[in-house]
Design an enzyme around this catalytic site. Structure first.
Site, mmCIF file in Angstrom:
data_model
loop_
_atom_site.group_PDB
_atom_site.id
_atom_site.type_symbol
_atom_site.label_atom_id
_atom_site.label_comp_id
_atom_site.label_asym_id
_atom_site.label_seq_id
_atom_site.Cartn_x
_atom_site.Cartn_y
_atom_site.Cartn_z
ATOM 1 N N ASP A 176 40.601 40.895 45.083
ATOM 2 C CA ASP A 176 40.241 41.174 43.701
ATOM 3 C C ASP A 176 40.419 42.643 43.344
ATOM 4 O O ASP A 176 40.495 42.990 42.165
ATOM 5 C CB ASP A 176 38.787 40.750 43.460
ATOM 6 C CG ASP A 176 38.411 40.773 41.993
ATOM 7 O OD1 ASP A 176 39.157 40.178 41.187
ATOM 8 O OD2 ASP A 176 37.384 41.383 41.645
ATOM 9 N N MET A 223 34.490 39.954 35.321
ATOM 10 C CA MET A 223 35.152 40.536 34.157
ATOM 11 C C MET A 223 36.318 41.457 34.520
ATOM 12 O O MET A 223 36.982 41.986 33.637
ATOM 13 C CB MET A 223 34.129 41.335 33.338
ATOM 14 C CG MET A 223 33.038 40.488 32.716
ATOM 15 S SD MET A 223 33.678 39.260 31.544
ATOM 16 C CE MET A 223 34.426 40.326 30.317
ATOM 17 N N ARG A 224 36.558 41.658 35.821
ATOM 18 C CA ARG A 224 37.630 42.577 36.195
ATOM 19 C C ARG A 224 38.981 42.081 35.694
ATOM 20 O O ARG A 224 39.849 42.877 35.307
ATOM 21 C CB ARG A 224 37.653 42.782 37.709
ATOM 22 C CG ARG A 224 38.701 43.807 38.145
ATOM 23 C CD ARG A 224 38.606 44.150 39.615
ATOM 24 N NE ARG A 224 37.460 45.005 39.879
ATOM 25 C CZ ARG A 224 36.463 44.688 40.690
ATOM 26 N NH1 ARG A 224 36.469 43.515 41.300
ATOM 27 N NH2 ARG A 224 35.470 45.521 40.882
ATOM 28 N N ALA A 225 39.186 40.765 35.688
ATOM 29 C CA ALA A 225 40.461 40.222 35.232
ATOM 30 C C ALA A 225 40.730 40.582 33.779
ATOM 31 O O ALA A 225 41.863 40.939 33.411
ATOM 32 C CB ALA A 225 40.474 38.705 35.416
ATOM 33 N N VAL A 253 41.684 44.316 33.650
ATOM 34 C CA VAL A 253 43.025 44.559 34.202
ATOM 35 C C VAL A 253 44.093 44.035 33.254
ATOM 36 O O VAL A 253 45.125 44.689 33.031
ATOM 37 C CB VAL A 253 43.156 43.907 35.590
ATOM 38 C CG1 VAL A 253 44.602 43.957 36.075
ATOM 39 C CG2 VAL A 253 42.258 44.611 36.596
#
Length: 678
Positions: free
Chosen positions: A193, A274-276, A279
């Site tokens: 991730d 929420m990283r997706a 990014v």
């Protein structure tokens, strides 16, 4: 120093080149993970990227590459005076898979710290990669303790070295690029991730493109400087385009419509956290800047999803990477045109047709076809409803088509008795660099983990002889003691699976495959190597030699046909041969043999006696073993239990293998090892 291969001379691999260039435009995208078969220019492209990156301005003489405009206040080489910086090429630091912890984070001189109170610190690779590129080839083979350090540095933007109360901290913000061959195993989800983007690469099957690859490589090997000079113009053009995109990036507008599409796409594919979303937003913005636009369009969001989401939607190592592009298009269309400022996110008013390294409009390549997904399952041959044999491709008489595995479940912990010294993992007890401290010893080589109390005890009796006069303790190198720690190791789990006719009833084989699949998932989580031996008909076969690729084992298991006699002895002897070779390759890794069978032995003269002799051969070498009893029906012969006795191991039924069934399996396995030792 060798001349690097030009980035623009790489043939094909459009997604790979685009992903790397987007990180060059916006390092906040978060790096790239490159997955693919060997020989696909993964490492070549990554090493070539450094030559295209803009130069970095650093404080003169600082070993930690501090920015003169904003030096790190806690830099070990600081504080820095206000003076002009110097420019140098962007650093490309390679992390070897076998690197030590000290090599990665740096080494602190414990002897000087204790005796003189001096923080004598030698920077590691993380310091060298600050404000540059950290490249890890075969990142999936990186040891767990190094992965932990990478995760900490990536999360905090800093590296900490702490030894017995003495600590050093320095900034460590870098572009993380990793390459890997999925056949050799998958990455831990936490590290996976951390990579902003991921790309799948494969060699072209087009003869013309393969010819061009060979032609360019031969020309480069014959005359590197001359070959590089021929591509200098293209390299300069791409370098200038990166600089222009960086200047344009702050002006790119990410409208409400594009944000809504990003959020809807991440929700539709059920990615965690929420990283997706973040990014994807940064990637779409970088795509717009790379294309020379100040507005993010739907095509940017689509390309960002193809690069940022495939590795985030996997739920277990057996899921195929990739995205359903029809579902992606449907989601973008559904939420397109809902821009809060009145613009349709999908409209492109500019031309955007400038050729880019990707080969497509605006530098965005056409997406490659993804790997086959679950939809291909229906194409596999199956037996008819009555369970009668149907020969699959290459099948012979009496062979049944492969049965599908039942749903995997959480299994009990199987472990090897005793204490090993193998690679760090999560299965069996072992002496490792990490874990609880159990003792102390004199260091063999460089000191890595100080046992403070033992060191003080060793130095205390000699203080008067050494002329101690002040409050400090006079410590010499002979006094230093290394901490002995106990943790867990990974093992080689070798599956020996009965694929004979006695196991071929469809419902029964489905349950057996489900059990093995569950054990494979457990092996993945515990960082084990796995191997797969099957026996049926007249012989045994090594379906998968020992590997770290658990998903490769699952794929071989899925397509496993059944039928014929039961050459149990051949299966056990083949397992013995595999272990003999693996002991030479990796003597520290202890094996665990898992035999999945109903215990029957047929075919050839005296099959039962031969199976017993083969089992006793494995037991005589101290091989830990578990027999998974697959016998079904109201009348049971108990042959699997007898086999477990010959192996000096333990037997467990399919039901007992579940973690929520009766307790005691680990105790039984370890008890068998204790009896063997006695």
């Amino acid at each position: 120093m060798s001349t690097p291969y030009p980035f623009t001379a790489v043939v094909g691999q459009d997604d790979l080149r685009l992903a790397l260039l987007l990180n060059a435009v916006s390092p906040q995208v978060g790096g790239v993970l490159v997955r693919g078969e060997k020989g696909t220019a993964k490492s070549t492209a990554v090493r070539a990227l450094a030559a295209l990156m803009p130069e970095t301005e650093v404080v003169p003489g600082c070993r930690f590459s501090c920015d003169p405009a904003a030096p790190d206040p806690s830099c070990p080489d600081g504080p820095h005076e206000s003076r002009p910086g110097v420019r140098r090429p962007t650093a490309l630091v390679e992390l070897p898979v076998g690197a030590s912890e000290d090599r990665l984070v740096g080494a602190l001189d414990i002897e000087r710290a204790l005796a003189e109170g001096v923080k004598a610190f030698e920077p590691g690779l993380l310091a060298g990669a600050h404000r540059g590129i950290l490249y890890v080839d075969e990142v999936n083979l990186l040891n767990d303790h190094l992965v932990d350090l990478l995760l900490d540095a990536a999360a905090m933007g800093a590296s900490y070295v702490e030894r017995e109360g003495v600590s050093v901290r320095h900034a460590a913000r870098f572009l993380l690029v990793g390459t890997m061959n999925p056949e050799e195993g998958e990455l831990r989800p936490q590290l996976l991730d951390r990579f902003g983007l991921t790309v799948e690469v494969k060699a072209s099957r087009e003869p013309e493109q393969r010819v061009e690859v060979v032609r360019r490589r031969l020309a480069y090997d014959d005359a590197p400087e001359e070959f590089t000079a021929r591509w200098a113009g293209e390299e300069a053009a791409v370098r200038q385009r990166i600089l222009a995109a960086r200047e344009l990036l702050p002006s790119v507008r990410l409208g409400e419509g594009a944000l809504l599409q990003i959020a809807a796409t991440c929700g539709a594919f059920e990615v965690d956290g929420m990283r997706a979303d973040i990014v994807m937003a940064r990637t779409a913005t970088a795509l717009a800047a790379w294309a020379g636009r100040t507005d993010v369009l739907a095509e940017d969001v689509r390309q960002a999803a193809l690069l940022a989401l495939p590795h985030r939607r996997r739920r277990n190592p057996f899921d195929a990477p990739g995205l359903d592009e029809d579902k992606l298009d449907e989601t973008l269309e559904r939420f397109g045109g809902q821009n809060g400022d009145g613009d349709e996110a999908g409209n492109d008013d500019g031309d955007g047709d400038g050729p880019g390294p990707g080969g497509g409009p605006g530098g965005q390549p056409e997406p490659d076809d993804g790997p086959p997904g679950d939809g291909d399952v229906a194409a596999r041959p199956e037996a008819d409803e009555a369970g009668k044999p149907q020969a699959g491709p290459g099948g012979g008489a009496g062979e049944r088509a492969p049965a599908r595995a039942s749903e995997p479940f959480r299994t009990k912990v199987l472990s090897v008795p005793g204490i090993g010294e193998g690679a760090a993992g999560r299965r069996s007890r072992a002496r490792t660099d990490r874990g609880r401290t159990t003792g102390a010893r004199r260091p063999r080589g460089a000191l890595t983990t100080l046992h403070l109390a033992a060191t003080v005890r060793a130095a205390a009796p000699h203080q008067r002889v050494r002329g101690r006069s002040g409050p400090g303790l006079v410590v010499r190198r002979d006094d230093l003691r290394q901490a002995v720690r106990e943790g867990h190791e990974s093992n080689l789990v070798l599956f020996v699976v009965d694929a004979s006719g006695s196991m071929a009833a469809r419902q029964r084989m489905s349950a057996v495959k489900g059990a093995v699949l569950s054990l494979l998932l457990d092996a993945y989580q515990r960082r084990d190597k796995v191997g797969l031996v099957t026996f049926r008909g007249a012989a045994a076969e090594v379906v998968l030699p020992p590997t770290s690729s658990v998903d490769a084992a699952a794929a071989r298991l899925e397509s496993l046909p059944t039928g014929g006699r039961t050459p149990l002895a051949a299966g056990l002897l083949r397992a013995h041969d595999v272990l003999r070779v693996e002991r030479l390759r990796d003597p520290a890794r202890r094996p665990l043999v898992v035999v999945v069978t109903d215990g029957r032995a047929t075919g050839g003269p005296q099959p039962v006696a031969l199976a017993g002799r083969a089992a006793r051969l494995l037991a005589s070498e101290g091989t830990a073993s578990v027999v998974v009893d697959c016998e079904a029906g109201p009348v049971r012969l108990g042959l699997a239990g007898q086999l477990a006795g010959e192996l000096d191991g333990t037997a467990v039924t399919l039901d007992e293998l579940r973690a929520d069934s009766i307790a005691g399996l680990v105790r039984d396995v370890q008890g068998a090892g204790t009896r063997r030792a006695a």
